[in-house]
Design a protein around this motif. Structure first.
Motif: not given
Length: 237
Positions: A98, A126, A128, A130
């Motif tokens: 994202t 989209n 998270d 990392r």
């Protein structure tokens, strides 16, 4: 089997003084409509960063970014709170998802850093963001292809959001190995770091690359002592 060769001297080139960069695919001010990507492989940059210099905070999103230092160190900071230093023998992976901001600097003022930065289109958008940083020293096998990136968090190496597998090779002259592709519809892009390699009948030298697809396997022979990066990636994106 289909194949394409990208010789080192056909890459895009940008010398910014502090950064000497070669681009295997269109990037920044280098644009070649015939060199936009190889399947999911979008960017392969061969960067030399001067001592004490680097890339300031900048954004990425929906891209899998793999950094492989070849010489020297690279310091990373990002908006997720990660701070780390990577060196040869380590690999850094970042799923931008994202959106994430990061910076990369050569922390050593007295010597250059040479790195490969690789971007792949993800198979899941989209997510998270990392960050991962691993040592590959325990995986290294002389005269064998050893895996450093895969789609599986439980497999050897780091993992990414893409059906792609990265292997490194450190071959003595005359060594031959057969690589079997892991997923139908994938292709292989092999980049020579040092030495000479024959890939599916294509003879490559230092910093040359070849892509092969529509095949289930590819033969790799070292024409000299050689180091290379093999990237299996989906061809349809």
């Amino acid at each position: 089997m289909k194949a394409i060769v990208h010789s080192a001297d056909t890459r895009g080139h940008a010398d910014h003084g502090w950064l000497n960069a070669h681009h295997s695919f269109s990037f920044a001010n280098y644009y070649n409509p015939e060199r936009m990507n190889f399947g999911a492989l979008r960017v392969l940059n061969d960067d030399i960063v001067s001592g004490g210099m680097g890339f300031g905070m900048h954004p990425h999103d929906n891209m899998e970014i793999i950094t492989i230092p070849l010489k020297g160190d690279l310091e990373h900071k990002d908006s997720m709170g990660n701070v780390g230093r990577i060196k040869n023998g380590e690999i850094q992976v970042m799923s931008a998802g994202t959106g994430v901001f990061h910076s990369e600097y050569n922390p050593n003022k007295d010597r250059e850093t040479n790195l490969l930065q690789i971007w792949l289109f993800p198979n899941k958008r989209n997510v998270d963001p990392r960050y991962d940083q691993i040592s590959i020293e325990d995986y290294r096998k002389k005269n064998e292809l050893y895996q450093v990136v895969s789609p599986d968090a439980e497999d050897q190496g780091s993992w990414i959001y893409q059906d792609a597998w990265f292997h490194l090779g450190d071959f003595d002259k005359g060594t031959t190995r057969e690589y079997s592709l892991k997923k139908e519809g994938n292709g292989v892009y092999l980049f020579v770091i040092e030495g000479n390699v024959d890939v599916g009948g294509q003879k490559l030298g230092k910093r040359d690359a070849a892509g092969v697809w529509e095949t289930g396997s590819v033969s790799i022979t070292a024409g000299s002592d050689a180091e290379f990066l093999l990237m299996e990636v989906p061809m349809a994106v």
